[in-house]
Write a protein that holds these residues in place. Structure first.
Motif, PDB file in Angstrom:
ATOM      1  N   THR A 170      -4.699   6.292  10.796  1.00  0.00           N
ATOM      2  CA  THR A 170      -6.095   6.519  10.401  1.00  0.00           C
ATOM      3  C   THR A 170      -6.127   7.786   9.551  1.00  0.00           C
ATOM      4  O   THR A 170      -5.392   8.734   9.821  1.00  0.00           O
ATOM      5  CB  THR A 170      -6.996   6.704  11.637  1.00  0.00           C
ATOM      6  OG1 THR A 170      -6.417   7.694  12.495  1.00  0.00           O
ATOM      7  CG2 THR A 170      -7.150   5.411  12.410  1.00  0.00           C
TER       8      THR A 170
ATOM      9  N   GLN B  68     -10.622   6.338   6.277  1.00  0.00           N
ATOM     10  CA  GLN B  68     -10.262   4.909   6.328  1.00  0.00           C
ATOM     11  C   GLN B  68      -9.094   4.703   7.279  1.00  0.00           C
ATOM     12  O   GLN B  68      -8.400   5.662   7.622  1.00  0.00           O
ATOM     13  CB  GLN B  68      -9.881   4.392   4.929  1.00  0.00           C
ATOM     14  CG  GLN B  68      -8.763   5.185   4.281  1.00  0.00           C
ATOM     15  CD  GLN B  68      -8.529   4.786   2.837  1.00  0.00           C
ATOM     16  OE1 GLN B  68      -8.188   3.650   2.562  1.00  0.00           O
ATOM     17  NE2 GLN B  68      -8.724   5.717   1.920  1.00  0.00           N
TER      18      GLN B  68
ATOM     19  N   ILE C 175       0.873  -1.181   0.000  1.00  0.00           N
ATOM     20  CA  ILE C 175       0.000   0.000   0.000  1.00  0.00           C
ATOM     21  C   ILE C 175       0.908   1.228   0.000  1.00  0.00           C
ATOM     22  O   ILE C 175       1.900   1.279   0.745  1.00  0.00           O
ATOM     23  CB  ILE C 175      -0.926   0.003   1.226  1.00  0.00           C
ATOM     24  CG1 ILE C 175      -1.955  -1.116   1.089  1.00  0.00           C
ATOM     25  CG2 ILE C 175      -1.640   1.343   1.385  1.00  0.00           C
ATOM     26  CD1 ILE C 175      -2.364  -1.725   2.363  1.00  0.00           C
TER      27      ILE C 175
ATOM     28  N   TYR D   9      -2.804  -2.266  11.657  1.00  0.00           N
ATOM     29  CA  TYR D   9      -2.443  -3.682  11.758  1.00  0.00           C
ATOM     30  C   TYR D   9      -2.067  -3.977  13.199  1.00  0.00           C
ATOM     31  O   TYR D   9      -1.150  -3.366  13.745  1.00  0.00           O
ATOM     32  CB  TYR D   9      -1.276  -3.993  10.817  1.00  0.00           C
ATOM     33  CG  TYR D   9      -1.633  -3.741   9.371  1.00  0.00           C
ATOM     34  CD1 TYR D   9      -2.137  -4.758   8.559  1.00  0.00           C
ATOM     35  CD2 TYR D   9      -1.494  -2.465   8.816  1.00  0.00           C
ATOM     36  CE1 TYR D   9      -2.495  -4.507   7.250  1.00  0.00           C
ATOM     37  CE2 TYR D   9      -1.849  -2.208   7.505  1.00  0.00           C
ATOM     38  CZ  TYR D   9      -2.348  -3.231   6.720  1.00  0.00           C
ATOM     39  OH  TYR D   9      -2.700  -2.976   5.425  1.00  0.00           O
TER      40      TYR D   9
ATOM     41  N   GLY E 236       1.746  -5.471   6.523  1.00  0.00           N
ATOM     42  CA  GLY E 236       1.273  -4.329   7.307  1.00  0.00           C
ATOM     43  C   GLY E 236       2.391  -3.564   7.988  1.00  0.00           C
ATOM     44  O   GLY E 236       2.137  -2.712   8.836  1.00  0.00           O
TER      45      GLY E 236
ATOM     46  N   CYS F 137       1.972  -0.919  10.851  1.00  0.00           N
ATOM     47  CA  CYS F 137       1.345   0.381  10.595  1.00  0.00           C
ATOM     48  C   CYS F 137       0.048   0.571  11.392  1.00  0.00           C
ATOM     49  O   CYS F 137      -0.798  -0.315  11.442  1.00  0.00           O
ATOM     50  CB  CYS F 137       1.035   0.509   9.109  1.00  0.00           C
ATOM     51  SG  CYS F 137       0.359   2.125   8.706  1.00  0.00           S
ATOM     52  N   LYS F 138      -0.049   1.727  12.017  1.00  0.00           N
ATOM     53  CA  LYS F 138      -1.301   2.112  12.678  1.00  0.00           C
ATOM     54  C   LYS F 138      -1.544   3.569  12.334  1.00  0.00           C
ATOM     55  O   LYS F 138      -1.058   4.478  12.991  1.00  0.00           O
ATOM     56  CB  LYS F 138      -1.202   1.907  14.190  1.00  0.00           C
ATOM     57  CG  LYS F 138      -1.146   0.415  14.553  1.00  0.00           C
ATOM     58  CD  LYS F 138      -1.070   0.180  16.039  1.00  0.00           C
ATOM     59  CE  LYS F 138      -1.004  -1.301  16.363  1.00  0.00           C
ATOM     60  NZ  LYS F 138       0.261  -1.951  15.964  1.00  0.00           N
TER      61      LYS F 138
ATOM     62  N   TRP G 114      -5.625   2.183   8.281  1.00  0.00           N
ATOM     63  CA  TRP G 114      -4.686   1.104   7.964  1.00  0.00           C
ATOM     64  C   TRP G 114      -4.025   0.742   9.290  1.00  0.00           C
ATOM     65  O   TRP G 114      -2.941   1.219   9.614  1.00  0.00           O
ATOM     66  CB  TRP G 114      -3.667   1.558   6.901  1.00  0.00           C
ATOM     67  CG  TRP G 114      -4.366   1.885   5.599  1.00  0.00           C
ATOM     68  CD1 TRP G 114      -4.736   3.115   5.161  1.00  0.00           C
ATOM     69  CD2 TRP G 114      -4.819   0.941   4.630  1.00  0.00           C
ATOM     70  NE1 TRP G 114      -5.394   3.001   3.938  1.00  0.00           N
ATOM     71  CE2 TRP G 114      -5.463   1.682   3.597  1.00  0.00           C
ATOM     72  CE3 TRP G 114      -4.765  -0.455   4.503  1.00  0.00           C
ATOM     73  CZ2 TRP G 114      -6.036   1.080   2.478  1.00  0.00           C
ATOM     74  CZ3 TRP G 114      -5.336  -1.048   3.383  1.00  0.00           C
ATOM     75  CH2 TRP G 114      -5.964  -0.289   2.388  1.00  0.00           C
TER      76      TRP G 114
END
Ligand SMILES: [Zn+2]
Length: 397
Positions: free
Chosen positions: A371, A392, A4, A396, A35, A368-369, A394
Motif C-alpha cells: 500500500t 493507492q 507495473i 493481489y 500481480g 504483491c501486497k 497494489w
C-alpha cells in the motif's frame, strides 16, 4: 494488464517471509501481469510498456489487517452519546432504550439489501485507508434467525469482495442477552441450533463470545468452546475488558486463535497465552472512546507478547471508522515503536485470524501486497492522525 513498475519508492517498511520487519530506501519494484513481484532492486529496472508509478514522494507499507470489527449493524447511537457526555449511567441509557438493544432493533428492522449496502460502504471506507484484511463479527442479531441471516449476508459479501479484500466472518451470537431472554436458554439455542447450522452451511470462519462481568461467564465459554470444537469450528473470545474472570487461563489451555481486549489480563496470564500461541489482540481506540486506561507496551514487553491492535469499529464503544487514529493511539498511548506498530497492524492480526503470514510478506515470487501513502514513514501516519494519507494499493489476494 501490463507490468507495473514502482520507481524510486522513497521508503519501504514491510516484512519478510520469516515475519521480520525491514526498512529499505529508494527501492524499485516490478510486478508482473499476474500481480507477482518479479524484482525488487535498489538499481533502476527497465520494463518497456509497464505502467509506471513514481514513488519518490511515497511510502510503501504492507496491507493493514483489522482482526476485530463489528461492521454489521444498522442505526447509530449518537443520542446515547449525548446522554453519556452529560454523565448518564449505563442503566439510565438502557432505560431510555439505548445500548446494544437499540442496535439490535435497528439491525433487525433493516432489510438484507439495506444491511448489505451499509456493510459495503464501510468496507470501501476501510479499503480507502489501506486495510485489505478485515474480520467482521455478527452479534447484533441475538436470536438464531437473525444471526443466521446476518452470517448469510456476510458470506455473500465475502464472496463478492474476494478479489479486493480478504474478509473473515466471526459468529458472535453470545455478544449480549436480550431483556426477555434467559442466558442459559440462549446458550442452549446457540449450542444446539445455531452452531450446528453454521457448521452445516459453513457460515462462519470463527466463533466468539463476550466473556465479561454482566455478560457471559467463563463456564459459558467452556460450554460453547466444547460444542464448537466438536463441530470443527475455531474459537476466539472477548475477555477481561471490564473485569478479569479467569477466561485467559482457559483460553491458554485450549487452542483458541485469539483473545481480544485483555485490559485486565495479568502478566502471568499473558505469558501463558504467548507460550501457547494464542494471539493477544488489544483495542486502544475503544479505551479512548470509553475513557478507560490503555495497556502499555512497557508493561507487557516482558511477557514476550507481541500484540495485535485493531479498530474495534462498532456503534456503541468505538464509532470512528478511522484507521489513522488506531496508529496514533498505538504509538502515543501504548508506547509502541514503529516496528511494534507495523507488527501489530499486519503480522499479529494475521496470526489472530489463523492466516499464513508468508502469503502477505514482501519478497520476489510472492503475490504483491503493498500500500502506498503520501508520507515519509509509518510514524508520520501515526503523527498526522487526523488525515488519511493513503494513496493507492497494489494488493493481489
Ligand atoms: Zn468486540
Amino acid at each position: 494488464m501490463s507490468h507495473i513498475l514502482i520507481q524510486n519508492l522513497s521508503c519501504l517498511q514491510h516484512f519478510d517471509h520469516n515475519g521480520k520487519v525491514f526498512e529499505k530506501r529508494d527501492v524499485n519494484i516490478a510486478i508482473n501481469a499476474h500481480g507477482v513481484i518479479e524484482k525488487i532492486s535498489s538499481s533502476p529496472i527497465t520494463l518497456p510498456d509497464a505502467t509506471i508509478i513514481e514513488g519518490d514522494q511515497l511510502l510503501g507499507l504492507p496491507a493493514f489487517v483489522d482482526c476485530h470489527s463489528h461492521t454489521l449493524f444498522a442505526g447509530n447511537r449518537s443520542a446515547e452519546f449525548q446522554l453519556k457526555c452529560q454523565g448518564a449511567s449505563y442503566l439510565e441509557i438502557a432505560k431510555q432504550g439505548g445500548g446494544i438493544v437499540s442496535t439490535q432493533k435497528a439491525t433487525a428492522a433493516a432489510s438484507d439489501p439495506e444491511l448489505t449496502n451499509l456493510i459495503e460502504q464501510r468496507i470501501e471506507a476501510f479499503l480507502q485507508q489501506g486495510v485489505y484484511g478485515l474480520e467482521i463479527k455478527t452479534g447484533y442479531g441475538l436470536t438464531h434467525t437473525q444471526e443466521i441471516r446476518h452470517l448469510r449476508i456476510l458470506r455473500s459479501i465475502q464472496k463478492k469482495y474476494q478479489a479486493k479484500i480478504k474478509i473473515w466472518i466471526t459468529y458472535l451470537g453470545a455478544h449480549a442477552v436480550l431483556p426477555d431472554q434467559n442466558k442459559a436458554e440462549y446458550l442452549k439455542t446457540i449450542c444446539n441450533q445455531t452452531l450446528p447450522a453454521i457448521a452445516a452451511e459453513s457460515l462462519a470462519d470463527f466463533v466468539d463470545m463476550f466473556v465479561d462481568q454482566g455478560f457471559f461467564g467463563t463456564v459459558y465459554l467452556q460450554v460453547q468452546y466444547q460444542k464448537a470444537t466438536t463441530l470443527g469450528l475455531r474459537c476466539k473470545a472477548h475477555i477481561d475488558e471490564i473485569k478479569n474472570l479467569g477466561a485467559a487461563d482457559y483460553a491458554a489451555e485450549h487452542p483458541f486463535v485469539s483473545v481480544d481486549h485483555c485490559r485486565h489480563t495479568t502478566l502471568k496470564q499473558l505469558e501463558k497465552l504467548q507460550q501457547n500461541n494464542v494471539q493477544v489482540v488489544l483495542l486502544p481506540a475503544t479505551s479512548f472512546y470509553i475513557n478507560e486506561g490503555f495497556v502499555h507496551m512497557q508493561d507487557i514487553r516482558q511477557t514476550g507478547v507481541k500484540p495485535a491492535i485493531s479498530l474495534d469499529y462498532n456503534p456503541g464503544s468505538q464509532p470512528a471508522l478511522h484507521w489513522p487514529l488506531l496508529l496514533h493511539l498505538g504509538m502515543k498511548k501504548m508506547g509502541m515503536t514503529t516496528e511494534e506498530l507495523l507488527h501489530a497492524t499486519t503480522i499479529a492480526p494475521l496470526r489472530a485470524l489463523d492466516e499464513d503470514v508468508q502469503d502477505w510478506c514482501f519478497a520476489e515470487g510472492q503475490k504483491c501486497k503493498i500500500t502506498l501513502f503520501r508520507a515519509s514513514d509509518l510514524a508520520e501516519l501515526a503523527y498526522r492522525y487526523g488525515e488519511n494519507l493513503f494513496d493507492q494499493g497494489w494488493v493481489y489476494l
